[in-house]
Design a protein around this motif. Structure first.
Motif, PDB file in Angstrom:
ATOM      1  N   LEU A   1       3.255   0.003   7.157  1.00 42.20           N
ATOM      2  CA  LEU A   1       2.300   1.103   7.277  1.00 42.20           C
ATOM      3  C   LEU A   1       2.620   1.971   8.492  1.00 42.20           C
ATOM      4  O   LEU A   1       2.547   3.199   8.420  1.00 42.20           O
ATOM      5  CB  LEU A   1       0.874   0.558   7.390  1.00 42.20           C
ATOM      6  CG  LEU A   1       0.248   0.006   6.110  1.00 42.20           C
ATOM      7  CD1 LEU A   1      -1.098  -0.636   6.434  1.00 42.20           C
ATOM      8  CD2 LEU A   1       0.068   1.094   5.076  1.00 42.20           C
ATOM      9  N   HIS A   2       2.980   1.338   9.598  1.00 45.31           N
ATOM     10  CA  HIS A   2       3.294   2.116  10.792  1.00 45.31           C
ATOM     11  C   HIS A   2       4.600   2.881  10.631  1.00 45.31           C
ATOM     12  O   HIS A   2       4.751   3.972  11.182  1.00 45.31           O
ATOM     13  CB  HIS A   2       3.365   1.195  12.013  1.00 45.31           C
ATOM     14  CG  HIS A   2       2.020   0.905  12.604  1.00 45.31           C
ATOM     15  ND1 HIS A   2       1.245   1.874  13.186  1.00 45.31           N
ATOM     16  CD2 HIS A   2       1.298  -0.242  12.682  1.00 45.31           C
ATOM     17  CE1 HIS A   2       0.107   1.343  13.612  1.00 45.31           C
ATOM     18  NE2 HIS A   2       0.115   0.063  13.302  1.00 45.31           N
ATOM     19  N   ARG A   3       5.543   2.319   9.875  1.00 50.45           N
ATOM     20  CA  ARG A   3       6.771   3.068   9.612  1.00 50.45           C
ATOM     21  C   ARG A   3       6.470   4.297   8.769  1.00 50.45           C
ATOM     22  O   ARG A   3       7.086   5.344   8.938  1.00 50.45           O
ATOM     23  CB  ARG A   3       7.793   2.173   8.899  1.00 50.45           C
ATOM     24  CG  ARG A   3       8.444   1.149   9.805  1.00 50.45           C
ATOM     25  CD  ARG A   3       9.742   0.629   9.211  1.00 50.45           C
ATOM     26  NE  ARG A   3       9.547  -0.020   7.924  1.00 50.45           N
ATOM     27  CZ  ARG A   3       9.256  -1.308   7.775  1.00 50.45           C
ATOM     28  NH1 ARG A   3       9.103  -2.067   8.857  1.00 50.45           N
ATOM     29  NH2 ARG A   3       9.090  -1.830   6.577  1.00 50.45           N
ATOM     30  N   MET A   4       5.501   4.144   7.846  1.00 47.64           N
ATOM     31  CA  MET A   4       5.137   5.269   6.988  1.00 47.64           C
ATOM     32  C   MET A   4       4.333   6.322   7.736  1.00 47.64           C
ATOM     33  O   MET A   4       4.528   7.519   7.557  1.00 47.64           O
ATOM     34  CB  MET A   4       4.310   4.768   5.796  1.00 47.64           C
ATOM     35  CG  MET A   4       5.073   3.895   4.821  1.00 47.64           C
ATOM     36  SD  MET A   4       6.438   4.777   4.037  1.00 47.64           S
ATOM     37  CE  MET A   4       5.558   6.131   3.274  1.00 47.64           C
TER      38      MET A   4
ATOM     39  N   THR B   1      -1.913  10.810  -2.677  1.00 39.51           N
ATOM     40  CA  THR B   1      -0.663  11.256  -2.058  1.00 39.51           C
ATOM     41  C   THR B   1      -0.874  12.552  -1.285  1.00 39.51           C
ATOM     42  O   THR B   1      -0.267  12.762  -0.230  1.00 39.51           O
ATOM     43  CB  THR B   1       0.438  11.449  -3.113  1.00 39.51           C
ATOM     44  OG1 THR B   1      -0.018  12.378  -4.120  1.00 39.51           O
ATOM     45  CG2 THR B   1       0.802  10.132  -3.775  1.00 39.51           C
ATOM     46  N   ALA B   2      -1.764  13.424  -1.793  1.00 43.19           N
ATOM     47  CA  ALA B   2      -2.046  14.676  -1.090  1.00 43.19           C
ATOM     48  C   ALA B   2      -2.804  14.413   0.202  1.00 43.19           C
ATOM     49  O   ALA B   2      -2.512  15.005   1.246  1.00 43.19           O
ATOM     50  CB  ALA B   2      -2.836  15.624  -1.992  1.00 43.19           C
TER      51      ALA B   2
ATOM     52  N   LEU C   1       3.703   5.321  -1.887  1.00 40.96           N
ATOM     53  CA  LEU C   1       2.363   4.767  -2.024  1.00 40.96           C
ATOM     54  C   LEU C   1       2.413   3.427  -2.763  1.00 40.96           C
ATOM     55  O   LEU C   1       1.786   2.446  -2.344  1.00 40.96           O
ATOM     56  CB  LEU C   1       1.468   5.746  -2.785  1.00 40.96           C
ATOM     57  CG  LEU C   1      -0.029   5.445  -2.799  1.00 40.96           C
ATOM     58  CD1 LEU C   1      -0.611   5.602  -1.401  1.00 40.96           C
ATOM     59  CD2 LEU C   1      -0.748   6.366  -3.763  1.00 40.96           C
ATOM     60  N   ASP C   2       3.168   3.371  -3.852  1.00 40.02           N
ATOM     61  CA  ASP C   2       3.315   2.120  -4.599  1.00 40.02           C
ATOM     62  C   ASP C   2       3.982   1.050  -3.749  1.00 40.02           C
ATOM     63  O   ASP C   2       3.630  -0.134  -3.823  1.00 40.02           O
ATOM     64  CB  ASP C   2       4.130   2.356  -5.876  1.00 40.02           C
ATOM     65  CG  ASP C   2       3.354   3.143  -6.919  1.00 40.02           C
ATOM     66  OD1 ASP C   2       2.131   3.303  -6.757  1.00 40.02           O
ATOM     67  OD2 ASP C   2       3.971   3.604  -7.894  1.00 40.02           O
ATOM     68  N   GLU C   3       4.936   1.466  -2.934  1.00 37.92           N
ATOM     69  CA  GLU C   3       5.646   0.503  -2.085  1.00 37.92           C
ATOM     70  C   GLU C   3       4.719  -0.084  -1.033  1.00 37.92           C
ATOM     71  O   GLU C   3       4.806  -1.267  -0.697  1.00 37.92           O
ATOM     72  CB  GLU C   3       6.856   1.181  -1.421  1.00 37.92           C
ATOM     73  CG  GLU C   3       7.685   0.267  -0.530  1.00 37.92           C
ATOM     74  CD  GLU C   3       8.349  -0.865  -1.302  1.00 37.92           C
ATOM     75  OE1 GLU C   3       8.755  -1.851  -0.664  1.00 37.92           O
ATOM     76  OE2 GLU C   3       8.452  -0.772  -2.547  1.00 37.92           O
TER      77      GLU C   3
ATOM     78  N   GLN D   1       4.035  -3.959  -0.647  1.00 41.27           N
ATOM     79  CA  GLN D   1       4.276  -4.666   0.613  1.00 41.27           C
ATOM     80  C   GLN D   1       3.035  -5.418   1.081  1.00 41.27           C
ATOM     81  O   GLN D   1       3.134  -6.372   1.847  1.00 41.27           O
ATOM     82  CB  GLN D   1       4.708  -3.674   1.699  1.00 41.27           C
ATOM     83  CG  GLN D   1       6.101  -3.103   1.517  1.00 41.27           C
ATOM     84  CD  GLN D   1       7.175  -4.117   1.842  1.00 41.27           C
ATOM     85  OE1 GLN D   1       6.968  -5.012   2.643  1.00 41.27           O
ATOM     86  NE2 GLN D   1       8.338  -3.979   1.216  1.00 41.27           N
ATOM     87  N   CYS D   2       1.868  -4.986   0.614  1.00 44.33           N
ATOM     88  CA  CYS D   2       0.617  -5.667   0.970  1.00 44.33           C
ATOM     89  C   CYS D   2       0.330  -6.826   0.022  1.00 44.33           C
ATOM     90  O   CYS D   2      -0.801  -7.320  -0.059  1.00 44.33           O
ATOM     91  CB  CYS D   2      -0.536  -4.665   0.947  1.00 44.33           C
ATOM     92  SG  CYS D   2      -0.487  -3.469   2.300  1.00 44.33           S
ATOM     93  N   ASN D   3       1.342  -7.254  -0.717  1.00 45.75           N
ATOM     94  CA  ASN D   3       1.260  -8.438  -1.579  1.00 45.75           C
ATOM     95  C   ASN D   3       0.330  -8.273  -2.781  1.00 45.75           C
ATOM     96  O   ASN D   3      -0.334  -9.222  -3.182  1.00 45.75           O
ATOM     97  CB  ASN D   3       0.829  -9.676  -0.768  1.00 45.75           C
ATOM     98  CG  ASN D   3       1.927 -10.146   0.170  1.00 45.75           C
ATOM     99  OD1 ASN D   3       3.098 -10.062  -0.157  1.00 45.75           O
ATOM    100  ND2 ASN D   3       1.544 -10.609   1.332  1.00 45.75           N
ATOM    101  N   TYR D   4       0.282  -7.069  -3.333  1.00 41.63           N
ATOM    102  CA  TYR D   4      -0.419  -6.864  -4.601  1.00 41.63           C
ATOM    103  C   TYR D   4       0.618  -6.818  -5.723  1.00 41.63           C
ATOM    104  O   TYR D   4       1.726  -6.307  -5.547  1.00 41.63           O
ATOM    105  CB  TYR D   4      -1.235  -5.573  -4.572  1.00 41.63           C
ATOM    106  CG  TYR D   4      -2.516  -5.709  -3.790  1.00 41.63           C
ATOM    107  CD1 TYR D   4      -3.702  -6.064  -4.414  1.00 41.63           C
ATOM    108  CD2 TYR D   4      -2.535  -5.507  -2.415  1.00 41.63           C
ATOM    109  CE1 TYR D   4      -4.873  -6.216  -3.691  1.00 41.63           C
ATOM    110  CE2 TYR D   4      -3.706  -5.647  -1.686  1.00 41.63           C
ATOM    111  CZ  TYR D   4      -4.866  -5.999  -2.336  1.00 41.63           C
ATOM    112  OH  TYR D   4      -6.023  -6.155  -1.621  1.00 41.63           O
TER     113      TYR D   4
END
Length: 257
Positions: free
Chosen positions: A166-169, A203-204, A213-215, A219-222
């Motif tokens: 999340l912080h990288r994003m 996304t907007a 967004l999907d990634e 990454q949050c294990n969903y």
């Protein structure tokens, strides 16, 4: 004397109304093809994270300031972003036109399995169900969803990755992380997101691409199943809860050091 007091009250009321109007953008949304008003168009102020919809006459009113960006979206129409100008706020209503979005039909594969008549061979062709599990962690209000792992250490190890991602994003755009909280607290935004599945408004608002967004959710294990079937509000809550849980885990980890 009474006349002067009445005149002063009228002037003050006029000033108050003018000030209120300068913070409100009003307008009407129409179909570009036939100029007919569009009811139920979703409108979001991307700066203040406030939302609304058009009424049955296509009319809308939303809190806005000069240079705010309004995002207009409607099923079957091309979404647009409109910048709020000083003239718009001062001189009245604006007409917003949306254009029909022509989507090409995707190819559908029929008869994907080639049956041979031999039971053992045919059964082997049937894809196995995607079993998803929830893992509960002490101190957290909810568990994590993930595909069946080869070992529990894989899941525990991945828990500490989501916020780094999340912080990288969002690291260079901290305002987008703050918007998560704003979106969760605004009932109008939540209602708009609950009826959507296209991720376009998310996304907007967060200023990320759909694939990113999907990634984030992955990454949050969903699971893939959740990502594909969840509405936009569920995706928002998943990202927000993931970030909040990371902070809890990170705080506990720092306390032990």
């Amino acid at each position: 004397m009474k006349r002067y007091l009445l005149l002063i009250c009228i002037l003050l009321s006029s000033v108050s109304l003018m000030a209120q109007d300068e913070n409100t953008a009003i307008g009407v949304v129409v179909n570009a093809a036939n100029r007919k008003p569009l009811e139920g168009v979703n409108i979001v102020n991307l700066n203040s994270v406030k939302g609304t919809t058009t009424n049955n006459e296509g009319e809308f009113k939303i809190t806005a300031k000069v240079n705010d960006t309004l995002h207009f979206s409607y099923l079957g129409f091309k979404s647009i972003k409109v910048r709020v100008t000083n003239d718009w706020l001062k001189f009245g209503s604006a007409e917003i036109t949306l254009t029909v979005l022509h989507e090409a039909l995707e190819e559908v594969v029929v008869n994907q399995l080639r049956l041979t008549g031999y039971l053992e061979v045919d059964i082997a062709q049937v894809p196995l169900p995607n079993d998803n599990y929830r893992y509960s962690i002490s101190g957290l209000s909810r568990g994590y969803e993930a595909s069946k792992p080869s070992g529990i250490n894989k899941i525990i190890g991945s828990i500490f990755n989501p916020a780094d991602f999340l912080h990288r994003m969002f690291g260079k755009k901290p305002n987008e992380l703050r918007k998560l909280k704003q979106m969760k607290e605004d009932d109008e935004i939540r209602n708009l997101l609950a009826s959507r599945f296209d991720r376009e408004m998310l996304t907007a608002l967060l200023k990320v691409e759909r694939v990113d967004l999907d990634e984030i959710v992955s990454q949050c294990n969903y699971s893939k199943g959740f990502i594909q079937s969840a509405n936009d509000l569920q995706i928002l809550d998943a990202i927000s809860e993931c970030y909040e849980e990371y902070k809890l885990l990170s705080r506990g980890r720092n306390d032990r050091l």
